[in-house]
Design a protein around this motif. Sequence first.
Motif, mmCIF file in Angstrom:
data_model
loop_
_atom_site.group_PDB
_atom_site.id
_atom_site.type_symbol
_atom_site.label_atom_id
_atom_site.label_comp_id
_atom_site.label_asym_id
_atom_site.label_seq_id
_atom_site.Cartn_x
_atom_site.Cartn_y
_atom_site.Cartn_z
ATOM 1 N N ASP A 193 3.516 7.921 -12.286
ATOM 2 C CA ASP A 193 2.584 8.876 -11.686
ATOM 3 C C ASP A 193 1.868 8.282 -10.472
ATOM 4 O OD1 ASP A 193 2.939 11.091 -13.386
ATOM 5 O OD2 ASP A 193 1.714 10.150 -14.932
ATOM 6 N N LEU A 194 2.170 7.036 -10.153
ATOM 7 C CA LEU A 194 1.503 6.357 -9.039
ATOM 8 C C LEU A 194 2.476 5.403 -8.364
ATOM 9 C CD1 LEU A 194 -1.204 5.652 -7.535
ATOM 10 C CD2 LEU A 194 -1.532 3.862 -9.259
ATOM 11 N N ASP A 195 2.582 5.517 -7.053
ATOM 12 C CA ASP A 195 3.366 4.574 -6.250
ATOM 13 C C ASP A 195 2.383 3.935 -5.273
ATOM 14 O OD1 ASP A 195 5.145 3.119 -4.772
ATOM 15 O OD2 ASP A 195 6.187 4.828 -3.895
ATOM 16 N N MET A 246 -5.369 -3.599 2.583
ATOM 17 C CA MET A 246 -4.584 -2.418 2.928
ATOM 18 C C MET A 246 -4.145 -1.723 1.652
ATOM 19 S SD MET A 246 -1.397 -0.800 3.272
ATOM 20 C CE MET A 246 -0.508 -2.080 2.436
ATOM 21 N N VAL A 247 -4.154 -0.393 1.682
ATOM 22 C CA VAL A 247 -3.707 0.396 0.540
ATOM 23 C C VAL A 247 -2.823 1.530 1.059
ATOM 24 C CG1 VAL A 247 -4.395 1.881 -1.378
ATOM 25 C CG2 VAL A 247 -5.802 -0.093 -0.787
ATOM 26 N N GLU A 248 -1.721 1.760 0.380
ATOM 27 C CA GLU A 248 -0.837 2.890 0.676
ATOM 28 C C GLU A 248 -0.381 3.446 -0.664
ATOM 29 O OE1 GLU A 248 1.486 5.486 3.145
ATOM 30 O OE2 GLU A 248 0.181 3.868 3.846
ATOM 31 N N ALA A 249 -0.581 4.757 -0.900
ATOM 32 C CA ALA A 249 -0.259 5.285 -2.225
ATOM 33 C C ALA A 249 0.127 6.747 -2.176
ATOM 34 C CB ALA A 249 -1.453 5.105 -3.170
ATOM 35 N N SER A 250 1.007 7.115 -3.093
ATOM 36 C CA SER A 250 1.227 8.510 -3.459
ATOM 37 C C SER A 250 0.993 8.598 -4.957
ATOM 38 C CB SER A 250 2.640 8.965 -3.098
ATOM 39 O OG SER A 250 3.612 8.153 -3.742
ATOM 40 N N LYS A 304 3.594 13.096 1.091
ATOM 41 C CA LYS A 304 3.167 12.492 -0.177
ATOM 42 C C LYS A 304 2.035 13.292 -0.808
ATOM 43 C CE LYS A 304 4.229 7.629 0.921
ATOM 44 N NZ LYS A 304 3.609 6.295 1.197
ATOM 45 N N ALA A 305 1.116 13.764 0.024
ATOM 46 C CA ALA A 305 -0.055 14.471 -0.493
ATOM 47 C C ALA A 305 0.318 15.790 -1.153
ATOM 48 C CB ALA A 305 -1.054 14.716 0.639
ATOM 49 N N LEU A 306 1.322 16.479 -0.603
ATOM 50 C CA LEU A 306 1.647 17.818 -1.078
ATOM 51 C C LEU A 306 2.790 17.859 -2.084
ATOM 52 C CD1 LEU A 306 1.212 19.492 2.386
ATOM 53 C CD2 LEU A 306 -0.086 20.104 0.359
ATOM 54 N N ALA A 343 -2.550 11.325 -2.504
ATOM 55 C CA ALA A 343 -2.147 10.374 -1.463
ATOM 56 C C ALA A 343 -3.356 9.588 -0.987
ATOM 57 C CB ALA A 343 -1.492 11.091 -0.282
ATOM 58 N N LEU A 344 -3.084 8.348 -0.592
ATOM 59 C CA LEU A 344 -4.164 7.432 -0.219
ATOM 60 C C LEU A 344 -3.642 6.491 0.863
ATOM 61 C CD1 LEU A 344 -7.052 6.792 -1.508
ATOM 62 C CD2 LEU A 344 -5.903 4.949 -2.702
ATOM 63 N N GLN A 345 -4.466 6.226 1.862
ATOM 64 C CA GLN A 345 -4.092 5.266 2.898
ATOM 65 C C GLN A 345 -5.365 4.626 3.442
ATOM 66 O OE1 GLN A 345 -2.477 6.154 7.128
ATOM 67 N NE2 GLN A 345 -0.652 5.962 5.852
ATOM 68 N N MET A 346 -5.372 3.287 3.472
ATOM 69 C CA MET A 346 -6.558 2.585 3.953
ATOM 70 C C MET A 346 -6.173 1.539 4.982
ATOM 71 S SD MET A 346 -9.391 0.294 1.899
ATOM 72 C CE MET A 346 -8.380 -1.189 1.871
ATOM 73 N N ASP A 347 -6.879 1.557 6.098
ATOM 74 C CA ASP A 347 -6.767 0.525 7.123
ATOM 75 C C ASP A 347 -8.162 0.005 7.410
ATOM 76 O OD1 ASP A 347 -3.954 0.890 7.651
ATOM 77 O OD2 ASP A 347 -4.508 2.767 8.613
ATOM 78 N N ILE A 348 -8.299 -1.307 7.543
ATOM 79 C CA ILE A 348 -9.620 -1.874 7.834
ATOM 80 C C ILE A 348 -9.523 -2.874 8.973
ATOM 81 C CG2 ILE A 348 -10.390 -1.591 5.451
ATOM 82 C CD1 ILE A 348 -10.112 -4.637 5.197
ATOM 83 N N LYS A 349 -10.669 -3.114 9.599
ATOM 84 C CA LYS A 349 -10.749 -4.100 10.678
ATOM 85 C C LYS A 349 -11.530 -5.329 10.244
ATOM 86 C CE LYS A 349 -10.842 -0.140 13.788
ATOM 87 N NZ LYS A 349 -11.649 0.659 14.733
#
Length: 696
Positions: A170-172, A184-188, A405-407, A500-506
Amino acid sequence: MKEWTIDYAGDQFNFQTGKLAKQANGSVVVRCGDSQVLVTAVMDEPRPGMNYFPLMVNYEERVYAIGQIPGSVMRREGRPRDEATLAARVIDRSIRPLFPEGFRHDVQIVATILSVDDDHDPEVLALNGASAALTLSDIPFAGPIGGVKVALVDEQIIINPNEEERENSDLDLVVAGSKDAIMMVEASANEVSEATVLEAMKVAHAEIKKIISLQEEMRQEAGEDKFHFESPTVDSEIQSKVDEILGNKLKEAIQIQEKQARSDKIDELKAELKATINPDEESELDSQIGMAFEKMLKKSVKSLVVEDGIRPDGRDYDEIRPIWAEVDFVPRAHGSGVFTRGETQALSVLTLGSARDEQTLFGLGENETKRYMHHYNFPSFCVGETSPMRSPGRREIGHGTLGEKALLPVIPSEEEFPYTIRIVSEVLESNGSSSQASICGSSLALMAAGVPIKAPVAGIAMGLMKKDDDVVILSDIQGFEDFNGDMDFKVAGTEAGITALQMDIKLKGLSYDILEEALEKAKKGRMHIMGKMLDVIPEARPELSENAPAIITMNIDPEKIRFVIGPGGKMINKIIDETGASIDIEDDGLVKIMTDDQEGGQQAQEMIARLTEEVEVGKIYQGKVKRIMNFGAFVEILPNKEGLVHISKLADRHVKEVGDIVSVGDEIPVKVIEIDNQDRINLSLKDAKKELEAKE
């Protein structure tokens, strides 16, 4: 050659250096199972006039990795698949914040996929290999980092999932981090709760720390001395002049709410500043003024937000920009939705197709098909600029996939809804979070088209401003806040959970407390946005759009598919020509008939049904006389199905000659009275007439 091995969630993670690609600044071969990736890091001299960090990441898939020859005419690999582009983006986003500020040397990371097995994802190997190659090299890099893939099967968090676990998950989730924090995070996800996602990140981080410890050991044993680089600094005297001349003018300009007017005013202040301090346009002095201005701009933005509690457009920290939306904007589309939030606007247009419209995915594994596609376009006019119109770049591919991914978790199954679905999101205005606007617009388009989605999906982008030890989380960030802030955290989902999830940070990483607060505020903002969407269309329409093609499904015996196809496709082509329908037949006997004309679809269904129908004893058929013999007439009652009407079954009276009653070509009603043990069909004309007369 040196080699290191670490236990990785029950597998062996192996790093090797000093054997291959030794002319690169850093080179490692990473292996887990039979998946193997060569990753190189190379640094070159800075190019004249370069004003940004030119990091390039290439994820190079080779078909020999699965023991095959490319199917292209040239028998060579072509342009990267979207999946390869996305893998390169994951690596880029994970490592980019860890290079020195002001670093302008060309750096290229190349991950070459040498071998792939089904259970070990080469993307994770490439991510860790990139960190290891940089760590061992002389390239300035504030790593190492580690990366892991996480699945959720039966509520159990699994690190390094195998193929079966990935399929049932249920989670990638892909997480990259330093020893101290998440990077960094990337998820569906399939509507997974915020708490579960956060817990999965924590479990992932524990594994990441082990991978980092190994890389630190590698650096001690085989690492090179780092290239000495000092980030460019601004002369204190020039910085003082800039601060004195600008005073509060910059803070006032930042608070202009309209994007273009704010940008124009900031550019005007910058031009006035250079004309005052550097009237002779000395290039070195001009560069110093530019750096001093940018430094003051970022400082002013953070001071305004963190210390004064004022966002550039005057909103509260948790306030969402004004929203308006509508559906059915495009008259001939099967579904369309416009979603506008502040100065960001997306038009999503939906098209329904048949199974033959599915996208075939050729990759390093079994070829698959995709029946839901989400494409994202970002034309230059959406930010008031001009540029050549080219094919989608990495950003467009990345944002389109994020929307997909979100839909995808809410798209009905093929059994429920036998259509192929394509949505194209056209970004018409952009001032932050256009990818999330495209998700909202696409939810509206799906509901407007009558697609029975499980639940609507909304998306939001969260931001962060950090000044010293003070941290502020911002909901629904605009572009100016993203550019001058420290985080872009995109979260999409339904009321039930995240999709869906996506994180970018500086920054160098984020703590779990900040992540938890960001997720909580994201859900609150998402629900506000959802409410605005549901005011426009509260649920999916019960009927498909009148512009959409109709699909009729039926099941036939797989053994009878050949009757529908006919020799050389003769029969199915005849049906298509006569009815105008599009017909797809699966190997299991599932038939999909798509047509713009309902009558034509029903006609095609009847023709296929007749071709595959089983003859029933006692049933009356309208048949056609094909041959006459002295003992009776052979009548075709179904395609490729003939039966015999014996002379004694032609009429109630004695018949001397068959031709006295019927002729070749006559269409007559006949009743099936017997199918003998040799599958011979015996018919009766007199019984059929008698039964029909009785009904009258």
